[in-house]
Design an enzyme around this catalytic site. Structure first.
Site, PDB file in Angstrom:
ATOM      1  N   ASP A 397       0.802  -1.221   0.000  1.00 51.51           N
ATOM      2  CA  ASP A 397       0.000   0.000   0.000  1.00 51.51           C
ATOM      3  C   ASP A 397       0.835   1.272   0.000  1.00 51.51           C
ATOM      4  OD1 ASP A 397      -2.378   1.479   0.061  1.00 51.51           O
ATOM      5  OD2 ASP A 397      -2.334   1.642   2.225  1.00 51.51           O
ATOM      6  N   HIS A 602       4.449   4.818   5.227  1.00 54.51           N
ATOM      7  CA  HIS A 602       3.959   5.414   3.976  1.00 54.51           C
ATOM      8  C   HIS A 602       2.779   6.372   4.133  1.00 54.51           C
ATOM      9  CE1 HIS A 602       1.604   1.534   4.127  1.00 54.51           C
ATOM     10  NE2 HIS A 602       0.620   2.379   3.860  1.00 54.51           N
TER      11      HIS A 602
END
Length: 1013
Positions: A397, A602
């Site tokens: 992701d 992230h």
């Protein structure tokens, strides 16, 4: 005697021409023609949780129930269990509200199981709009979330006469949902006043046979719908489901076995040997921070993984893949009992650590060294805690993947990679799901994108069929991955998902489904890898490119802290080499590195997080103490009698029109009266770098309203709203008047709410001009950039990435080209012709682009979700412009960017200054960069240093590494600091000979001699 009821068309046709009572019975019970929609919807309503629950099968899932006794207390803290149960609990009841957001409500649940329930399956039914964790006997045993379809806890699968009837549980309810507490939408800023409610709390008898029939009927409906009305197997599924409804009377459990037998017959019809095989792996993607703070993630891990433990206990074939060493360390420290269970199931092969990194980091912004440390910290943790390192990199992701990742993975013992994020591409569909990925240096790894394009599957027939039909590598491989379980905010798999997948194991008309591990999947893919294609270069995500710029302070903190840790390690290594008494701060450095690595998750360094997370991240940056840059040379105290340096001094002149010229004999800079750059000349050749009639250092403002993902996305249409920010003549003034430094400064009103001040600086002997910038930014959905139109023409521009650089097009020939309208780079970008170029350097920015001949640096955004305060306030940053002769390699652009980011600091010496310059290391080739010097990780290697070097020009090169340190032994090692058994290096006259291929990263172990004193 009446005739037997049948379903087959042949049997029905046999009676079409006859008359009498038998014909009427057959046709009434099983008409030859059936209407597809009415039949399908009939079965749907039979299993519906909404319609006809008073008489359908779903309404019989739970039987008798009885209330429980509740008490509760509310706290703003996240208390440990031992402290929470000591608090004063007050009477509570279903319907009570509690909150606000981020608080915690603890419930004491006292229950008494009726005697008549002996022999039955008993559940605690619990529903609230907060995330809940059940505690039993002082241990976390299961998470409960409506959003994650976990609304009951199994007290007993079959209540025995000897089992206790009375017990007390505790339920810890977090005042947030699975995906935070956004006000009005998922990604909106959290609602600080939101209240939560307990809507159900009771004991109930669970009917497992009803559950099994519901699973069968849902799957049959899925087959009927998924295969379509022109498919024979689809009709078989629908007719089987319809007949099950005919047979099954929800009020008469004795009718269930016959219905179950019909389903078993259908699912027991096997497919052929050529069936595609789906490898189903349980997974629970938990963002380490996102729409909730770091501390809530710790509890998400406990809720999700305690549930997974229960599923592994009940389903011995179930495999659960888990990434992110940081999360495991949190659970180890705060839930030691649960952690011990995870280790036990890891030994059984059911709990499978994957990824090999400290967190699932961003794939673009971290430096090359930081990426190495993600693996170094992660793999060492997995080895220490679970007995082996990970063999698969797991990053499902993140927002793009650097072209250096294959080399970094291979250097850390990993040759397999799983992700799926490129399925989010906005413009181009990525052409593969299984392929080899070749990195910048030629390293290759095997990559798999689960063709279902998700890491949160639920085991439906639709998802299984999509996995096959969507696979872009049909004919090249016959295996696919399938990750199932609620994710992002945790939750993970459910028993229902497992029941679905088991039922679909090997059924005619569908792919074969097997519960599998990532290792089994990749082993199967490797067997079929002979026909796989190869993708060369970066895996660029055509979406979320606003994350290169959003939350500029997080980006600046990241760059500065990467450099601080670099300096601390180097200075500590030099001290270790020169002093027998110095103790290398390994423990402290590990703690600081792990904080930095945590911030590189992230959704953190990218700025796509809520305000609470950004504040925590900034606090973590502040924990990293600032230290000076490295190396020393004698610097006598300057006096008025000392001669000038041999370079030409900086010349500064302001014209009558208000323009200013700065000239150091290397470059000549001319600024118009508003501060825009009208000329930049390379003095030796007289070559002009700014396009004719154009202005450089031109600030431009764009409207920045994405389709949905506010902090994430910059859409292509923002380019249509370009508005140059015009300054006022007369605002430019001379700052430093020349000599060692010349400068000019100006003020610029960006808008009624935002302003900018900038000092344009030229130093003696410096090949670039610096732009020290301060911005007070208070905007809404605006995007600020600075542009430099170059007098250079090239179809490609060069961008620095981790341990190297790559080229991207400056044109829009194809959809792949124009999808890169906003890209990322690290410290520099360059646009060059054959013999001349212009480089744009920066000290903390990442978003950039080169379209045609215009170099653009992205400075600030102003999104309002998920953090309404993102980027608001004061910012400081520096960028620089460097014209050069020849290639950027020959001109020293790479070194110039290092110099901008690692400025030399003059400090008073404690004692007499050294008489001569001293250098610990030097490299004979400018193509090779000595990036890192640190102590080796292993505790027994106290006097062993690790050096990391890389080839930066894109060339094959032999070079000498010279050292003045007392080196006893030198050998090559991998990125995990494991010795290469064939990598011994011969030390000749304090020099080591090294060979590099383009963009190769090499690591050395240097064993130091014991110091004389």
């Amino acid at each position: 005697m009446p005739e037997r009821l049948v379903l087959s068309g042949a049997r029905s046709r046999q009676h079409q021409g006859s008359s009498g009572k038998g014909r009427c019975i057959v046709m009434a019970a099983a008409p030859f023609l059936k209407h597809w929609r009415t039949t399908f919807e009939r079965v749907e309503k039979f299993v519906s949780p909404i319609y006809f629950t008073d008489c359908n099968l779903r309404g019989r899932l739970f039987g008798d129930s009885c209330p429980v006794t509740l008490s509760s207390f509310l706290t703003p803290e996240r208390l440990p269990y031992e402290k929470a149960v000591q608090q004063n609990f007050s009477p509570a009841q279903v319907g009570d509200s509690f909150g606000p957001t981020w608080w915690t409500c603890w419930f004491r649940v006292e229950l008494v199981i009726p005697e008549v329930w002996v022999g039955k399956e008993v559940h605690l039914c619990w529903e609230s709009d907060g995330e809940s964790l059940v505690w039993r006997d002082g241990e976390p045993v299961q998470g409960l979330t409506k959003e994650g379809e976990k609304t009951s806890y199994v007290l007993s699968e079959r209540l025995h006469a000897a089992d206790p009837r009375s017990l007390t549980l505790y339920v810890e309810v977090a005042c947030n949902g699975l995906l935070g507490a956004g006000k009005g939408s998922m990604i909106a800023a959290p609602d600080p006043e939101k209240m939560f409610q307990l809507s159900q709390a009771k004991l109930a008898v669970f009917h497992r046979d009803v559950h099994n029939l519901l699973v069968d009927l849902e799957l049959l409906l899925g087959v009927a719908k998924g295969l379509g009305e022109d498919n024979q197997r689809s009709f078989q599924a629908l007719y089987t489901a319809n007949q099950m409804v005919n047979i099954c009377d929800p009020a008469q459990p004795e009718t269930y076995p016959a219905a179950e037998a019909l389903a078993s017959k259908f699912f027991g019809q096997r497919g052929g040997e050529s069936q595609h095989t789906i490898h189903a792996t349980g997974h629970c993607h938990i963002d380490t921070a996102w729409l909730w703070p770091f501390k809530e993630t710790v509890r998400k891990c406990a809720r999700s993984w305690s549930t997974a433990v229960k599923l592994m206990e009940r389903n011995t074939e179930f495999t659960f893949a888990c990434s992110q060493a940081q999360q495991l360390e949190w659970v180890k420290n705060q839930y030691p009992g649960l952690y011990a269970q995870l280790q036990e199931f890891a030994c059984r092969g059911q709990f499978v650590p994957v990824g090999g990194t400290w967190v699932e980091m961003d794939g673009n912004l971290p430096s090359g060294e930081a990426m190495v440390r993600q693996f170094l910290q992660g793999q060492n943790f997995f080895l220490q805690e679970f007995g082996k390192m990970c063999s698969e990199f797991w990053l499902p992701d993140t927002f793009g993947y650097s072209a250096q990742l294959p080399q970094i993975m291979q250097g850390c013992g990993i040759k397999r990679f799983l992700t799926q994020k490129l399925s989010w591409n906005l413009v181009n569909s990525f052409p593969h799901h299984t392929f080899f990925w070749e990195g910048l240096d030629g390293s290759q790894v095997l990559v798999h994108f689960p063709p279902g394009d998700s890491y949160g599957m639920q085991g439906s027939v639709e998802e299984v069929l999509k996995t096959v039909t969507n696979n872009r590598d049909k004919g090249r491989t016959n295996h696919s991955g399938f990750l199932f379980g609620f994710g992002d905010g945790g939750g993970g798999p459910t028993q229902t998902m497992l029941d679905r997948l088991k039922r679909l194991g090997n059924t005619d008309g569908l792919p074969r489904v097997q519960l599998s591990s990532p290792g089994q999947l990749f082993t199967a893919l490797e067997r079929d890898s002979g026909q796989l294609c190869t993708w060369v270069g970066e895996l660029f995500l055509e979406l979320h490119n606003g994350t290169y710029t959003t939350h500029a302070q997080l980006k600046k903190g990241n760059r500065e802290c990467e450099q601080i840790l670099h300096d601390v390690e180097l200075l500590s290594s030099l001290a270790l080499a020169r002093s027998a008494q110095f103790l290398y701060p390994a423990v402290q450095l590990q703690r600081l590195w792990r904080l930095l690595l945590l911030n590189q998750f992230h959704d953190v360094v990218t700025g796509s997080c809520i305000q609470l997370v950004a504040e925590d991240a900034m606090n973590y940056y502040e924990a990293l103490v600032t230290v000076p840059s490295i190396g020393y040379a004698p610097a006598p105290t300057p006096t008025s009698l000392q001669p000038l340096l041999p370079q030409q001094p900086v010349f500064v002149m302001q014209e009558t029109d208000g323009s200013v010229t700065l000239d150091n004999g290397i470059i000549r800079v001319r600024l118009d009266p508003t501060g825009c750059l009208t000329s930049l000349v390379l003095v030796a050749s007289g070559r002009e770098a700014i396009a004719e009639g154009a202005l450089g250092n031109q600030f431009v403002l764009f409207d920045d309203v994405p389709l949905y993902w506010d902090a994430w996305d910059v859409m292509d249409y923002h380019l249509e709203t370009r508005k140059p920010v015009r300054g006022q003549a007369g605002t430019l003034a001379v700052g430093a008047e020349g000599g060692l430094r010349g400068s000019a400064w100006f003020l610029l009103q960006i808008s009624p709410n935002s302003r900018l001040s900038q000092e344009v600086v030229l130093d003696v002997g410096c090949p670039y001009v610096r732009f020290h910038t301060e911005v007070h930014w208070h905007e809404t959905h605006k995007f600020l950039k600075v542009e430099f139109p170059a007098r250079v023409r090239s179809p490609q521009a060069t961008y620095e990435i981790q341990f190297g650089h790559l080229q991207r097009p400056t044109h829009n020939n194809t959809s792949w080209d124009w999808a890169r309208y906003e890209v990322w780079a690290h410290r520099w970008i360059d646009l060059s012709e054959c013999d001349f170029g212009l480089a744009l350097l920066n000290n903390c920015k990442y978003g950039t682009s080169v379209r045609g001949n215009v170099l653009s640096l992205s400075l600030l955004r102003a999104p309002k979700a998920p953090d309404v305060t993102a980027d608001m306030g004061r910012h400081e940053f520096t960028y620089a412009l460097m014209p050069h002769k020849g290639s950027f390699q020959e001109a020293g652009v790479i070194q110039a960017a290092y110099n901008l980011n690692f400025p030399l600091l003059a400090l008073p010496a404690p004692g007499p200054a050294p008489d001569t310059t001293w250098s610990a290391f030097s490299v004979s080739s400018p193509a090779v960069v000595l990036e890192t010097i640190k102590q080796a990780e292993k505790s027994h290697q106290h006097r062993t240093l690790v050096l990391r070097l890389y080839e930066a020009h894109g060339s094959h090169v032999d070079c000498w590494l010279h050292t003045s340190l007392p080196v006893q032994e030198a050998t090559l090692c991998d990125l995990l600091e494991q010795r290469d058994p064939t990598g011994h290096l011969s030390l000749q006259d304090n020099r080591l000979k090294l060979t590099f291929s383009p963009f190769q990263v090499r690591s050395l172990l240097l064993v130091l001699q014991p110091p004389a004193n």
